[in-house]
Design a protein around this motif. Structure first.
Motif, mmCIF file in Angstrom:
data_model
loop_
_atom_site.group_PDB
_atom_site.id
_atom_site.type_symbol
_atom_site.label_atom_id
_atom_site.label_comp_id
_atom_site.label_asym_id
_atom_site.label_seq_id
_atom_site.Cartn_x
_atom_site.Cartn_y
_atom_site.Cartn_z
ATOM 1 N N UNK A 1 0.861 -1.198 0.000
ATOM 2 C CA UNK A 1 0.000 0.000 0.000
ATOM 3 C C UNK A 1 0.887 1.233 0.000
ATOM 4 N N UNK A 2 0.589 2.177 -0.869
ATOM 5 C CA UNK A 2 1.287 3.465 -0.800
ATOM 6 C C UNK A 2 0.271 4.591 -0.959
ATOM 7 N N UNK A 3 0.552 5.703 -0.306
ATOM 8 C CA UNK A 3 -0.240 6.912 -0.516
ATOM 9 C C UNK A 3 0.495 7.791 -1.520
ATOM 10 N N UNK A 4 -0.278 8.454 -2.392
ATOM 11 C CA UNK A 4 0.321 9.436 -3.312
ATOM 12 C C UNK A 4 -0.169 10.836 -2.928
ATOM 13 N N UNK A 5 0.789 11.672 -2.556
ATOM 14 C CA UNK A 5 0.472 13.050 -2.166
ATOM 15 C C UNK A 5 0.789 13.985 -3.311
ATOM 16 N N UNK A 6 -0.143 14.866 -3.594
ATOM 17 C CA UNK A 6 -0.002 15.791 -4.714
ATOM 18 C C UNK A 6 0.547 17.121 -4.189
ATOM 19 N N UNK A 7 1.755 17.508 -4.626
ATOM 20 C CA UNK A 7 2.336 18.749 -4.104
ATOM 21 C C UNK A 7 1.504 19.986 -4.456
ATOM 22 N N UNK A 8 0.605 19.824 -5.420
ATOM 23 C CA UNK A 8 -0.246 20.943 -5.849
ATOM 24 C C UNK A 8 -1.539 21.018 -5.035
ATOM 25 N N UNK A 9 -1.665 20.150 -4.016
ATOM 26 C CA UNK A 9 -2.867 20.195 -3.179
ATOM 27 C C UNK A 9 -2.477 20.468 -1.735
ATOM 28 N N UNK A 10 -3.378 21.136 -1.023
ATOM 29 C CA UNK A 10 -3.122 21.491 0.380
ATOM 30 C C UNK A 10 -3.409 20.300 1.295
ATOM 31 N N UNK A 11 -2.535 20.106 2.291
ATOM 32 C CA UNK A 11 -2.831 19.116 3.334
ATOM 33 C C UNK A 11 -2.371 19.696 4.672
ATOM 34 N N UNK A 12 -3.199 19.546 5.688
ATOM 35 C CA UNK A 12 -2.845 20.115 7.002
ATOM 36 C C UNK A 12 -1.750 19.268 7.647
ATOM 37 N N UNK A 13 -1.060 19.849 8.633
ATOM 38 C CA UNK A 13 -0.037 19.090 9.368
ATOM 39 C C UNK A 13 -0.652 17.863 10.027
ATOM 40 N N UNK A 14 -1.863 18.055 10.552
ATOM 41 C CA UNK A 14 -2.525 16.951 11.267
ATOM 42 C C UNK A 14 -2.801 15.786 10.311
ATOM 43 N N UNK A 15 -3.330 16.083 9.139
ATOM 44 C CA UNK A 15 -3.626 15.011 8.183
ATOM 45 C C UNK A 15 -2.334 14.390 7.627
ATOM 46 N N UNK A 16 -1.333 15.224 7.430
ATOM 47 C CA UNK A 16 -0.064 14.677 6.920
ATOM 48 C C UNK A 16 0.536 13.699 7.924
ATOM 49 N N UNK A 17 0.461 14.044 9.183
ATOM 50 C CA UNK A 17 0.972 13.137 10.212
ATOM 51 C C UNK A 17 0.194 11.812 10.195
ATOM 52 N N UNK A 18 -1.122 11.902 10.088
ATOM 53 C CA UNK A 18 -1.938 10.677 10.051
ATOM 54 C C UNK A 18 -1.538 9.794 8.863
ATOM 55 N N UNK A 19 -1.293 10.412 7.726
ATOM 56 C CA UNK A 19 -0.896 9.646 6.532
ATOM 57 C C UNK A 19 0.473 8.987 6.748
ATOM 58 N N UNK A 20 1.428 9.783 7.227
ATOM 59 C CA UNK A 20 2.804 9.261 7.349
ATOM 60 C C UNK A 20 2.921 8.200 8.446
ATOM 61 N N UNK A 21 2.079 8.299 9.458
ATOM 62 C CA UNK A 21 2.125 7.342 10.569
ATOM 63 C C UNK A 21 1.063 6.251 10.436
#
Ligand SMILES: CC(C)=CCC/C(C)=C/CC/C(C)=C/CC/C(C)=C/CC/C(C)=C/CC/C(C)=C/CC/C(C)=C/COP(=O)(O)OP(=O)(O)O
Ligand code: 1GP
Ligand code: MG
Length: 228
Positions: free
Chosen positions: A9-29
């Motif tokens: 499983x991998x997540x793909x993050x789009x640098x052209x889209x906004x993501x909050x610190x809280x959501x980014x942490x949830x994704x990375x962890x």
């Protein structure tokens, strides 16, 4: 985990889209095997660097999927380079790559590079439009691209791309059965646990993108579903 072949499983993050610190942490962890940074449009050195710095606060392996030369920067664990096998324009198959290697070939660390043979099947997605992909394919055509990827070009990854729309699991399974060495990535429209579980049964690795920005909890639920 740095063995790409183990990634389910991998997540793909789009640098052209906004993501909050809280959501980014949830994704990375989340327990995902890796995070890919990539998108079709609006990818700049500035937004790639910003996202890289934020992801680097976590341990998760981080890949840059190169969509243009201007936004390539050191600091990622791997660099995935797409070649769109069903593009009608050879620019997206070999010409951009030829230009890049002519310019930078002598300073590349080839151990960090992994080629992806894309077959784009959703005719309305941005990547299909940009690359003028021929999406009017029979199942046998798709299997033929997979066999070309594995046996003729010996690509490590064959990527069935339905970006923005859920694909046909039966076709994904057929492609999987045709591949012995090349790793099958499936991406597109995975928005529920059930979809993640279904496509994870068909492909080696599933890629989850847009739902991150639409419903973070649904996105997170795809991780366990894929690894079950
Ligand atoms: C410093 C350092 C590490 C140096 C390395 C040296 C170096 C410069 C190496 C580069 C070598 C190289 C060969 C580069 C290739 C150059 C290149 C531009 C190739 C073309 C890539 C390509 C075919 C792009 C087409 C678009 C594509 C397939 C993008 C992939 C991402 C994708 C499909 C996203 C999905 O779409 P999305 O944007 O999510 O859509 P929505 O916004 O609608 O969701
Ligand atoms: O954004 P979605 O539709 O999840 O697709 C994931 C990925 O395959 C996009 O390149
Ligand atoms: Mg996207």
């Amino acid at each position: 985990m740095y063995d790409i072949r183990q990634w389910r499983h991998v997540f793909k993050l789009d640098p052209n889209k906004e993501i909050s610190d809280e959501h980014l942490e949830l994704i990375c962890e989340s327990g995902t095997d890796a995070v890919i940074v990539g998108g079709t449009d609006g990818v700049t050195l500035e937004n790639v660097l910003e996202l890289l710095a934020r992801i680097r606060r976590f341990q998760v392996p981080c890949v840059l999927e190169i969509s243009n030369l201007e936004s390539v920067t050191p600091g990622f664990d791997f660099y995935f380079i797409p070649t769109v096998l069903n593009s009608r324009d050879k620019k997206w198959i070999i010409d951009l790559h030829h230009g890049a290697i002519k310019q930078f070939g002598d300073m590349m660390n080839w151990d960090e590079i992994c080629m992806e043979g894309y077959c784009i099947l959703h005719k309305d997605c941005k990547a299909a439009m940009l690359t003028d992909a021929n999406t009017e394919l029979e199942e046998d055509d798709v299997v033929a691209y997979a066999l070309i990827a594995e046996h003729m070009y010996r690509l490590p990854i064959f990527y069935l791309e339905y970006s923005g729309s859920y694909g046909n699991p039966r076709l994904v399974q057929r492609v999987k059965q045709a591949l012995k060495q090349t790793q099958l990535f499936y991406g597109g429209g995975i928005a529920t646990e059930a979809q993640a579980a279904e496509m994870a049964q068909c492909a080696d690795t599933i890629v989850v993108g847009n739902v991150i920005y639409e419903d973070i909890h649904k996105a997170l639920a795809t991780v366990k579903a894929a690894k079950r």
